[in-house]
Scaffold this active site. Sequence first.
Site, short mmCIF file in Angstrom:
data_model
loop_
_atom_site.label_atom_id
_atom_site.label_comp_id
_atom_site.label_asym_id
_atom_site.label_seq_id
_atom_site.Cartn_x
_atom_site.Cartn_y
_atom_site.Cartn_z
N SER A 561 0.89 -1.30 -0.21
CA SER A 561 -0.04 -0.03 0.20
C SER A 561 0.73 1.20 0.03
CB SER A 561 -0.94 0.04 1.30
OG SER A 561 -1.45 1.29 1.42
N TYR A 574 -2.77 -0.75 10.51
CA TYR A 574 -2.94 -1.04 9.07
C TYR A 574 -1.54 -0.74 8.59
CZ TYR A 574 -4.28 -1.04 4.21
OH TYR A 574 -4.27 -1.20 2.64
#
Length: 684
Positions: A561, A574
Amino acid sequence: MTNTAAAELIARSNRLGSDPRVTNYAGGNTSAKGSETDPVTGEPVELLWVKGSGGDLGTLREAGLAVLRLDRVRALKGVYPGVEREDEMVAAFDYTLHGKGGAAPSIDTAMHALVDAAHVDHLHPDAGIAFATAADGEELTAKAFGGKVAWVDWRRPGFQLGLDIAAIKDANPSAVGVILGGHGITAWGDTSDEAEANSLWIIKTAEAYIAENGKSHPFGEDLPGYGALPSAERLAKAAALAAHLRGLASTDKPQVGSFTDADVVTDFLGLAEHPRLAALGTSCPDHFLRTKVRPLVLDLPASASIEESIARLDELHAQYRADYQAYYDAYAVPSTGSGTGSPAIRGADPAIILIPGVGMFSYGANKQTARVAGEFYINAINVMRGAEAISTYAPISDEEKFRIEYWSLEEAKLQRLPKPKPLAGRIALVTGAASGIGKAIATRLVAEGACVVIADLDLEKAQAAAAELGNTDVAIGVQANVTSEEDVQASVDAALLAFGGLDLVVNNAGLSLSKSLLETTVADWDLQHDVMAKGSFLVSRAAARVLIDQKLGGDIIYISSKNSVFAGPNNIAYSATKADQAHQVRLLAAELGEYGVKVNGINPDGVVRGSGIFAGGWGAKRAAVYGVDEEDLGKYYAQRTLLKREVLPENVANAVFVLCTGDLSHTTGLHIPVDAGVAAAFLR
């Protein structure tokens, strides 16, 4: 509009081709004769409709038929130059086509045209080939069928074989068909129904004769220690051997594998005569063109350890390659100045590997080809059983097999095959692939020719996603919780047993918890890291064992990501685990490079559309953080990028495809941003 005779032919072909006792996939051919009005002269013209080269009876459609003028095909008898120039006749068929001609005529076209019957079937039933390969097949044919079926000595398919069968039919007016020595059967009739009935009568009569007159133990007595292992143990050993076997079978060219532990295979390998019979190889041309002249057979009992089996398989494989090279050298015709001669050797690796107690691995350019090769070897086992029951199995000679395998017409058929897709022959495992980014990746990989295992927490959704992509020759769905070592290994084993190996792994499974530091619990932290950091580690470790054993290189790709390098609010668990994944890419690239394994990552921006993570509550929470409506979150993400474009699952799939193609064969340890340009996430 389809001609009535052609329509009857298609229906008959589909019925015959749907029964594996009658013929094999893509095996045999059928024909019908009839008339149509010639659009040029307005006069009736007699035509032949015959299954074209490379088609399959079970799925035959009008486009798969070659259409020829019967008078012109029969006129070729006047210019036939003899068996030494047999191959020229296939090119001559081009001058006999009616209209656009349909599919390319096969070498068996002459058989159908020259036999004086309105409908002709040429088939490869196991029971018929058992008679055809029996040492005293001619005498047995007379006993079993009387005067209704004649015998034709082995002859390579072609114009002369058509002349031979036509002459035998004329000389035997009561005959309804023939047994073709070493090959199969041909039957005929004045109507489509009569031809089909005669074909089925020959097959059923052959089956009944073998059942009533055959030996009860044609493969001999049990071979101590070679019987089938219990099911779970059998599959575990198959999975443990699969990667190494695929590496051996792919020495010359990467292959996809198929595995079966069907009783017919394990029973054969557990009986005393299997070494002798396997060494004789298959006989029917349709068989050995797919299985090669003989299989590689492990000569160890079922109790042999994985280490012992691998060591022996390496020795047997080296010997197999040497023997195959000697076979090629013995019969190949050197090229002359005019360019004639045998085609180059197509590879010396086995297409069939038999493991006592376990089963059979078969190999081909794709899963369908590999599976069909295995099905053909099962047919060959059935043929051997029938021939040994009533006589002695006596296939055609290696010299004749070579003439078929390296026939210029077979080479021409291979050259007509479409160019392989970029990922043809590659096997992928994608985690979290039942929806969103993972599903888009799986879809792109299949579209580019790969076989794909869709692993997801939800088995039903995984199987549904796989079914959308095609049949089980293309994709399968499996249940996998990537936090479970057992589930991860089961997913890798599923790839090994379904497709023979593994080349490409995409670590995509994930979830997201949007919370601030103070709101994040230990349970939140552990769950986030278990799924993505630990899960990626478990998947990569299990896959790496396979990739190293195969010795074929491979790719491991992490869907990381932009958050792995971008610091945003309320995202501690996350983003931290994404940073963990990002560094796994670098670490594994450094460690696995010596094995030819590339490890790369992809850093998308938020992918809202089609995302299971965003639909599961993450989207609402991120929208609240940024002060926008949830339905506008994708637009918000797009507007903060340099390109002002929303990132879609397909954009990530495109990056995966590029990373695992040959164009980036020298790229490893890289992270590719797929974020439409987020300056704060630029890699430094």
